[in-house]
Write an enzyme that holds these catalytic residues in place. Structure first.
Site, mmCIF file in Angstrom:
data_model
loop_
_atom_site.group_PDB
_atom_site.id
_atom_site.type_symbol
_atom_site.label_atom_id
_atom_site.label_comp_id
_atom_site.label_asym_id
_atom_site.label_seq_id
_atom_site.Cartn_x
_atom_site.Cartn_y
_atom_site.Cartn_z
ATOM 1 N N LYS A 225 33.946 25.229 -13.885
ATOM 2 C CA LYS A 225 35.282 25.784 -14.490
ATOM 3 C C LYS A 225 36.642 25.267 -13.951
ATOM 4 O O LYS A 225 36.560 24.481 -13.072
ATOM 5 C CB LYS A 225 35.257 27.256 -14.097
ATOM 6 C CG LYS A 225 34.051 28.095 -14.863
ATOM 7 C CD LYS A 225 34.073 29.556 -14.720
ATOM 8 C CE LYS A 225 33.041 30.283 -15.648
ATOM 9 N NZ LYS A 225 33.110 31.670 -15.646
ATOM 10 N N ARG A 260 25.105 31.571 -12.059
ATOM 11 C CA ARG A 260 25.095 30.932 -13.639
ATOM 12 C C ARG A 260 25.618 29.652 -13.363
ATOM 13 O O ARG A 260 26.581 29.529 -13.285
ATOM 14 C CB ARG A 260 25.624 31.770 -14.533
ATOM 15 C CG ARG A 260 25.437 31.454 -15.716
ATOM 16 C CD ARG A 260 26.265 32.647 -16.873
ATOM 17 N NE ARG A 260 26.157 32.327 -18.266
ATOM 18 C CZ ARG A 260 26.947 31.340 -18.877
ATOM 19 N NH1 ARG A 260 27.924 30.649 -18.285
ATOM 20 N NH2 ARG A 260 26.713 30.925 -20.167
#
Length: 282
Positions: A225, A260
């Site tokens: 991210k 995840r």
């Protein structure tokens, strides 16, 4: 946390180790791997590779939720994910299959095709979603998101991000239970990067252990991210492996039950070590 996370007739035993959810994006525009697996055959092959690397859950998504993305038509989302679930990842019964969707109609068909979990970034915003999950006795992930993907990163603001996100997830948990979903089928995700800036993301991660006080498993998605790029100086999402693994290790050390990730093999190897240290279960 002891107990199990129940997902249809499958169970993940909690407390023994950190589980890994591998990402299977069937999209042309996801922020990291958009277009790489946007055909069913390629997506199934990728999912099977993630299973070989040690994934416990495969999360199949047909809608990019990257900052600035537009929503996907329900028919298009259905056309993307169903062939992958049916194609099949179910041939590898050691893993759970999750569908990443906030649309109850898509979730219903994915569950009918054999999925075990609904990973809902809308946390039941679709008024039919809880009923769909309850009817299927499926597992469900409730995620926090401020706003919509299109605009969520436009100057997000919180007075106390940890308290506000935890309060939202607690409210959605109670709503899900009231709608007939067993508490042992629910999981929460604070939504790192979904309507949060760097300061918010770091505050949530520092306090991530406190989310376990909600009494259900915690899932965290930090892989590749933007905030990792901000910290490491790596602009290319595919080059954020080290930072992604470091964040996953931090989460595991704080008791997070599921991470995840894109890079399953590297994450699984790191978690074997941290779980042996933190959970005292070599």
């Amino acid at each position: 946390m002891d107990g199990v996370w129940r997902c249809r007739d499958r169970e993940l035993p909690l407390g023994e180790r950190t589980f890994v959810m591998g990402i299977v994006n069937v999209t042309p525009d996801s922020f990291s791997d958009g277009g790489m697996f946007d055909h069913a055959e390629a997506a199934v092959k990728h999912g099977l590779q993630l299973l070989e690397e040690g994934a416990d859950v495969l999360d199949v998504g047909g809608e990019s939720t990257r900052p600035g993305s537009d929503p996907v038509d329900e028919e298009e989302e259905r056309a993307r994910v169903l062939p992958v679930i049916e194609g099949h990842l179910l041939e590898a019964p050691v893993a759970l299959v999750s569908v990443g969707s906030r649309e109850a109609a898509v979730a219903r068909e994915a569950l009918a095709a054999g999925a075990d979990v609904v990973n809902d970034i809308g946390a039941g915003a679709d008024p039919d979603m809880f009923g769909v999950v309850a009817s299927a006795s499926a597992g469900m992930v409730l995620m926090h998101m401020r706003g919509e993907p299109k605009t969520m990163q436009v100057d997000p603001h919180y007075d106390d991000v940890v308290t506000e996100v935890r309060g939202f997830l607690g409210e959605r948990l109670e709503a899900a239970v009231a709608a007939g979903i067993g508490r042992d089928r629910l999981c929460v995700d604070p939504g790192i990067g979904f309507g949060k800036n760097l300061v918010h993301n770091l505050a949530l991660l520092r306090s991530i252990g406190s989310f376990r006080e909600l009494g259900v498993p915690v899932l965290v998605g930090v892989s590749r991210k933007r905030f990792i790029g901000e910290l490491s100086g790596e602009n290319d999402p595919a080059g954020r492996l080290e930072g992604s693994v470091a964040a996953a290790v931090w989460c595991a050390s704080q008791g997070v039950e599921v991470v995840r990730v894109h890079d399953v093999g590297a994450t699984v190897g790191a978690l074997r070590v941290v779980d042996a240290i933190a959970r005292e279960r070599p």
